[in-house]
Motif scaffolding. Structure first.
Motif, mmCIF file in Angstrom:
data_model
loop_
_atom_site.group_PDB
_atom_site.id
_atom_site.type_symbol
_atom_site.label_atom_id
_atom_site.label_comp_id
_atom_site.label_asym_id
_atom_site.label_seq_id
_atom_site.Cartn_x
_atom_site.Cartn_y
_atom_site.Cartn_z
ATOM 1 N N GLU A 10 1.538 4.098 -3.199
ATOM 2 C CA GLU A 10 1.360 5.543 -2.997
ATOM 3 C C GLU A 10 2.624 6.336 -3.323
ATOM 4 O O GLU A 10 2.564 7.377 -3.976
ATOM 5 C CB GLU A 10 0.956 5.811 -1.546
ATOM 6 N N ARG A 11 3.787 5.840 -2.865
ATOM 7 C CA ARG A 11 5.026 6.627 -2.964
ATOM 8 C C ARG A 11 5.960 6.204 -4.101
ATOM 9 O O ARG A 11 6.642 7.049 -4.691
ATOM 10 C CB ARG A 11 5.796 6.544 -1.637
ATOM 11 N N GLU B 105 -2.267 0.373 -10.421
ATOM 12 C CA GLU B 105 -3.419 1.229 -10.126
ATOM 13 C C GLU B 105 -4.603 0.344 -9.753
ATOM 14 O O GLU B 105 -5.631 0.307 -10.441
ATOM 15 C CB GLU B 105 -3.723 2.128 -11.312
ATOM 16 N N GLU C 30 0.841 -1.209 0.000
ATOM 17 C CA GLU C 30 0.000 0.000 0.000
ATOM 18 C C GLU C 30 0.873 1.255 0.000
ATOM 19 O O GLU C 30 0.613 2.217 -0.736
ATOM 20 C CB GLU C 30 -0.908 -0.024 1.228
ATOM 21 N N PHE C 31 1.936 1.241 0.824
ATOM 22 C CA PHE C 31 2.865 2.377 0.876
ATOM 23 C C PHE C 31 3.585 2.555 -0.462
ATOM 24 O O PHE C 31 3.712 3.677 -0.972
ATOM 25 C CB PHE C 31 3.884 2.150 1.991
#
Length: 275
Positions: free
Chosen positions: A207-208, A223, A203-204
């Motif tokens: 996002e990053r 995505e 999840e991290f």
């Protein structure tokens, strides 16, 4: 997911560190370049009181270069003595050694410099000491809890280092801190739900660092929901059980190990803009 790990030896080590502070001139706070904020044990700050210290961020070879540069500028503007090093390649080691030797001139007595090395588990304290002494005095290992006792070690020049066991804070402030420290290897993964930790790490990364995640596992897209990306990684690696079901544990172990060893790419959890 609850991430806490504070075995009895950590409580004992904290007490010993507090007792030994009166015998040292300076404290070297060894931290992880990937977690500039979260790899610092704030409990140490309470114990240190007015004792002089420097921050040395290890494993800079695993951290996002752009974020590391921003952190260097941040500390420079604050006028703090901070070093970003890689103990494996010995990058930055000589600068730290020179600093420790140079502070001898500030002493009234003509004696050696006594420095204590502290940090959370698996930031590389033993590797740092071995690199700075150019010997294999301290036990090393890419897992938390390797150094369990204190030891004084002679360094080139007139510096002695006191190695100490890695100590985590008794309690993490939030889940994100726990996920970060568990992902960089400061918490024993045998006590964790590795599948859930892997999901949080993915999840991290979505996002990053989506491009690094996509490239490492040859994914067509990230995505998606984290669990879908998790399953895509399992399929790409062929981690399947009978009937074609994803082997979630094997996938988790692989992703976590590859992250800790820098195979997914140079990644930083903490950013200056998050302050």
């Amino acid at each position: 997911m609850n991430i806490q790990w504070y075995p009895g030896h950590m409580a004992k080590a904290t007490r010993l560190i507090k007792e030994d502070l009166k015998n040292v001139d300076i404290v070297v706070k060894l931290l992880d370049s990937r977690a500039v904020i979260r790899s610092e044990n704030n409990d140490f700050n309470k114990i240190l009181n007015q004792k002089k210290f420097i921050r040395v961020y290890n494993k800079c070879d695993l951290a996002d270069e752009n974020e590391t540069m921003k952190w260097q500028n941040y500390f420079k503007e604050k006028g703090e003595d901070v070093f970003f090093i890689d103990s494996m390649s010995k990058k930055g080691i000589n600068e730290v050694l020179s600093y420790l030797n140079n502070i001898k001139s500030t002493f009234r007595a003509n004696r050696e410099v006594r420095a204590m090395v502290v940090g959370i588990p698996n930031v590389g304290k033993s590797m740092f000491i071995n690199s700075i002494t150019k010997k294999s005095n301290a036990k090393t290992g890419n897992r938390p809890g390797v150094t369990l006792s204190k030891q004084w070690i002679k360094v080139k020049g007139e510096v002695y280092l006191l190695d100490t066991p890695g100590v985590l804070p008794p309690k993490f402030e939030n889940l994100e801190d726990g996920v970060c420290l568990a992902s960089i290897g400061s918490v024993k993964d045998t006590i964790l739900d590795r599948e859930e930790l892997c999901l949080k790490l993915i999840e991290f990364l979505i996002e990053r660092y989506p491009d690094k995640l996509k490239e490492r596992y040859k994914l067509e897209s990230v995505e998606k929901m984290p669990i879908e990306v998790y399953e895509d990684i399992g399929r790409k690696r062929g981690f399947l059980l009978k009937g074609g079901e994803i082997d979630y544990l094997r996938t988790a172990v692989t992703v976590l190990d590859e992250f800790k060893n820098g195979l997914i790419g140079r990644i930083s959890f903490d950013r200056v803009c998050d302050l």
